[in-house]
Scaffold this motif. Structure first.
Motif, PDB file in Angstrom:
ATOM      1  N   ASP A   1      -0.787  -4.905   9.534  1.00  0.00           N
ATOM      2  CA  ASP A   1      -2.168  -4.427   9.505  1.00  0.00           C
ATOM      3  C   ASP A   1      -2.219  -2.946   9.145  1.00  0.00           C
ATOM      4  O   ASP A   1      -1.282  -2.199   9.418  1.00  0.00           O
ATOM      5  CB  ASP A   1      -2.823  -4.633  10.870  1.00  0.00           C
ATOM      6  N   ASP A   2      -3.329  -2.548   8.570  1.00  0.00           N
ATOM      7  CA  ASP A   2      -3.605  -1.130   8.304  1.00  0.00           C
ATOM      8  C   ASP A   2      -4.877  -0.773   9.063  1.00  0.00           C
ATOM      9  O   ASP A   2      -5.978  -1.179   8.668  1.00  0.00           O
ATOM     10  CB  ASP A   2      -3.780  -0.907   6.806  1.00  0.00           C
ATOM     11  N   SER A   3      -4.732  -0.013  10.138  1.00  0.00           N
ATOM     12  CA  SER A   3      -5.881   0.315  10.982  1.00  0.00           C
ATOM     13  C   SER A   3      -6.940   1.132  10.243  1.00  0.00           C
ATOM     14  O   SER A   3      -8.106   1.125  10.618  1.00  0.00           O
ATOM     15  CB  SER A   3      -5.423   1.079  12.231  1.00  0.00           C
ATOM     16  N   LYS A   4      -6.532   1.824   9.180  1.00  0.00           N
ATOM     17  CA  LYS A   4      -7.475   2.638   8.412  1.00  0.00           C
ATOM     18  C   LYS A   4      -8.212   1.820   7.353  1.00  0.00           C
ATOM     19  O   LYS A   4      -9.168   2.313   6.740  1.00  0.00           O
ATOM     20  CB  LYS A   4      -6.747   3.789   7.737  1.00  0.00           C
ATOM     21  N   GLY A   5      -7.749   0.604   7.098  1.00  0.00           N
ATOM     22  CA  GLY A   5      -8.409  -0.246   6.124  1.00  0.00           C
ATOM     23  C   GLY A   5      -8.223   0.189   4.687  1.00  0.00           C
ATOM     24  O   GLY A   5      -9.010  -0.177   3.809  1.00  0.00           O
ATOM     25  N   GLU A   6      -7.165   0.960   4.430  1.00  0.00           N
ATOM     26  CA  GLU A   6      -6.930   1.470   3.084  1.00  0.00           C
ATOM     27  C   GLU A   6      -6.000   0.570   2.267  1.00  0.00           C
ATOM     28  O   GLU A   6      -5.994   0.634   1.035  1.00  0.00           O
ATOM     29  CB  GLU A   6      -6.338   2.879   3.170  1.00  0.00           C
ATOM     30  N   SER A   7      -5.205  -0.228   2.955  1.00  0.00           N
ATOM     31  CA  SER A   7      -4.239  -1.094   2.273  1.00  0.00           C
ATOM     32  C   SER A   7      -4.623  -2.565   2.470  1.00  0.00           C
ATOM     33  O   SER A   7      -5.480  -2.901   3.282  1.00  0.00           O
ATOM     34  CB  SER A   7      -2.827  -0.859   2.834  1.00  0.00           C
ATOM     35  N   PHE A   8      -3.966  -3.416   1.702  1.00  0.00           N
ATOM     36  CA  PHE A   8      -4.097  -4.872   1.854  1.00  0.00           C
ATOM     37  C   PHE A   8      -5.523  -5.356   1.595  1.00  0.00           C
ATOM     38  O   PHE A   8      -5.995  -6.302   2.219  1.00  0.00           O
ATOM     39  CB  PHE A   8      -3.633  -5.326   3.244  1.00  0.00           C
ATOM     40  N   GLN A   9      -6.199  -4.710   0.657  1.00  0.00           N
ATOM     41  CA  GLN A   9      -7.542  -5.108   0.292  1.00  0.00           C
ATOM     42  C   GLN A   9      -7.517  -5.866  -1.039  1.00  0.00           C
ATOM     43  O   GLN A   9      -6.678  -5.596  -1.910  1.00  0.00           O
ATOM     44  CB  GLN A   9      -8.450  -3.882   0.171  1.00  0.00           C
ATOM     45  N   PRO A  10      -8.431  -6.829  -1.218  1.00  0.00           N
ATOM     46  CA  PRO A  10      -8.444  -7.613  -2.462  1.00  0.00           C
ATOM     47  C   PRO A  10      -8.530  -6.771  -3.723  1.00  0.00           C
ATOM     48  O   PRO A  10      -7.973  -7.143  -4.762  1.00  0.00           O
ATOM     49  CB  PRO A  10      -9.690  -8.494  -2.290  1.00  0.00           C
ATOM     50  N   ALA A  11      -9.218  -5.620  -3.662  1.00  0.00           N
ATOM     51  CA  ALA A  11      -9.380  -4.791  -4.858  1.00  0.00           C
ATOM     52  C   ALA A  11      -8.045  -4.306  -5.413  1.00  0.00           C
ATOM     53  O   ALA A  11      -7.922  -4.017  -6.608  1.00  0.00           O
ATOM     54  CB  ALA A  11     -10.271  -3.592  -4.537  1.00  0.00           C
ATOM     55  N   ILE A  12      -7.036  -4.243  -4.548  1.00  0.00           N
ATOM     56  CA  ILE A  12      -5.724  -3.761  -4.982  1.00  0.00           C
ATOM     57  C   ILE A  12      -5.109  -4.692  -6.019  1.00  0.00           C
ATOM     58  O   ILE A  12      -4.395  -4.256  -6.928  1.00  0.00           O
ATOM     59  CB  ILE A  12      -4.785  -3.623  -3.761  1.00  0.00           C
ATOM     60  N   VAL A  13      -5.362  -5.992  -5.903  1.00  0.00           N
ATOM     61  CA  VAL A  13      -4.725  -6.972  -6.794  1.00  0.00           C
ATOM     62  C   VAL A  13      -5.740  -7.640  -7.711  1.00  0.00           C
ATOM     63  O   VAL A  13      -5.390  -8.578  -8.435  1.00  0.00           O
ATOM     64  CB  VAL A  13      -3.969  -8.034  -5.969  1.00  0.00           C
ATOM     65  N   LEU A  14      -6.982  -7.185  -7.669  1.00  0.00           N
ATOM     66  CA  LEU A  14      -8.024  -7.787  -8.486  1.00  0.00           C
ATOM     67  C   LEU A  14      -7.644  -7.772  -9.967  1.00  0.00           C
ATOM     68  O   LEU A  14      -7.262  -6.746 -10.512  1.00  0.00           O
ATOM     69  CB  LEU A  14      -9.340  -7.028  -8.286  1.00  0.00           C
ATOM     70  N   GLY A  15      -7.714  -8.927 -10.601  1.00  0.00           N
ATOM     71  CA  GLY A  15      -7.388  -9.041 -12.013  1.00  0.00           C
ATOM     72  C   GLY A  15      -5.925  -9.297 -12.319  1.00  0.00           C
ATOM     73  O   GLY A  15      -5.560  -9.520 -13.473  1.00  0.00           O
ATOM     74  N   ASN A  16      -5.074  -9.254 -11.311  1.00  0.00           N
ATOM     75  CA  ASN A  16      -3.646  -9.544 -11.518  1.00  0.00           C
ATOM     76  C   ASN A  16      -3.430 -11.051 -11.458  1.00  0.00           C
ATOM     77  O   ASN A  16      -3.671 -11.673 -10.418  1.00  0.00           O
ATOM     78  CB  ASN A  16      -2.827  -8.841 -10.438  1.00  0.00           C
ATOM     79  N   PRO A  17      -2.972 -11.689 -12.545  1.00  0.00           N
ATOM     80  CA  PRO A  17      -2.852 -13.153 -12.571  1.00  0.00           C
ATOM     81  C   PRO A  17      -1.795 -13.702 -11.619  1.00  0.00           C
ATOM     82  O   PRO A  17      -1.761 -14.912 -11.375  1.00  0.00           O
ATOM     83  CB  PRO A  17      -2.492 -13.449 -14.031  1.00  0.00           C
ATOM     84  N   SER A  18      -0.945 -12.847 -11.082  1.00  0.00           N
ATOM     85  CA  SER A  18       0.074 -13.311 -10.132  1.00  0.00           C
ATOM     86  C   SER A  18      -0.509 -13.567  -8.743  1.00  0.00           C
ATOM     87  O   SER A  18       0.147 -14.175  -7.894  1.00  0.00           O
ATOM     88  CB  SER A  18       1.214 -12.292 -10.032  1.00  0.00           C
TER      89      SER A  18
END
Length: 207
Positions: A91-108
């Motif tokens: 988990d990231d308590s700050k909510g800065e990591s592990f968000q869908p926007a990080i991988v948005l558009g990546n076909p993997s």
């Protein structure tokens, strides 16, 4: 690290009405309870059916198969293969990591929408089984779920068991719960050919 013994089946199409009605009437404490709706994003690793990585509700989950266990039969209508899985949660308590926007558009990364009915069961020392509230702390038990899945505009559904507890009891917790659940099951056959984990299922729909 969380350890679970699991049993799953996957089928194309929407969850059949008769199976949903059976599950809600026979397995849920509250048959009128609304299902959980969420979106998980899985990393697709071709040819790797023993490792699952996903983003779920602001955290990263890494899951790997530690062992392939017994073939389990529950009467004439359900045969599956149990597997032992380990899971790490990050988990990231700050909510800065592990968000869908990080991988948005990546076909993997594959987005899977889920509508899930679930019930937690406690397994006692004599392996009797009782449905309990989800937030009730128990040492030995098993969760049971049926889920509508939507991925790449395709509908699937799944029935799954996840047993937890002491190492010496975990497989018996799974068996006892599945026996209790399936004693009222009178629907379509659940075959061993359709019994596998999420990484294998992703390989079927992404190939």
């Amino acid at each position: 690290m969380l350890i679970s013994n699991e049993l799953r089946w996957f089928y194309p199409g929407k969850l059949p009405d008769n199976i949903q009605v059976w599950f809600c009437a026979n397995c849920l404490i509250d048959p009128l309870k609304s299902p959980e709706e969420r979106e998980d994003i899985y990393l697709y690793s071709p040819g790797c059916d023993y490792l699952g990585i996903k983003l779920r509700q602001g955290r990263l989950e890494v899951k790997w198969r530690q062992a392939e266990l017994d073939v389990m039969d529950f009467g004439e209508l359900a045969t599956g293969k149990a597997e032992k899985w380990g899971k790490w949660l990050c988990d990231d308590s700050k909510g800065e990591s592990f968000q869908p926007a990080i991988v948005l558009g990546n076909p993997s990364w594959i987005t899977v929408q889920k509508v899930r009915y679930s019930q937690l069961f406690q397994v006692f020392a004599d392996f009797s089984v009782q449905a309990v509230a989800t937030n009730e702390p128990i040492d030995n038990g098993c969760s049971v779920e049926i889920t509508n899945l939507a991925v790449q505009e395709n509908a699937w559904w799944s029935l799954a068991f996840e047993a937890f507890g002491e190492d010496s009891r975990r497989q018996e917790n799974l068996k006892a719960t599945a026996n209790w659940v399936f004693h009222t099951y009178r629907n379509s056959t659940l075959a061993i050919a359709d019994s596998f984990g999420y990484p294998h299922w992703l390989g079927l729909i992404c190939r």
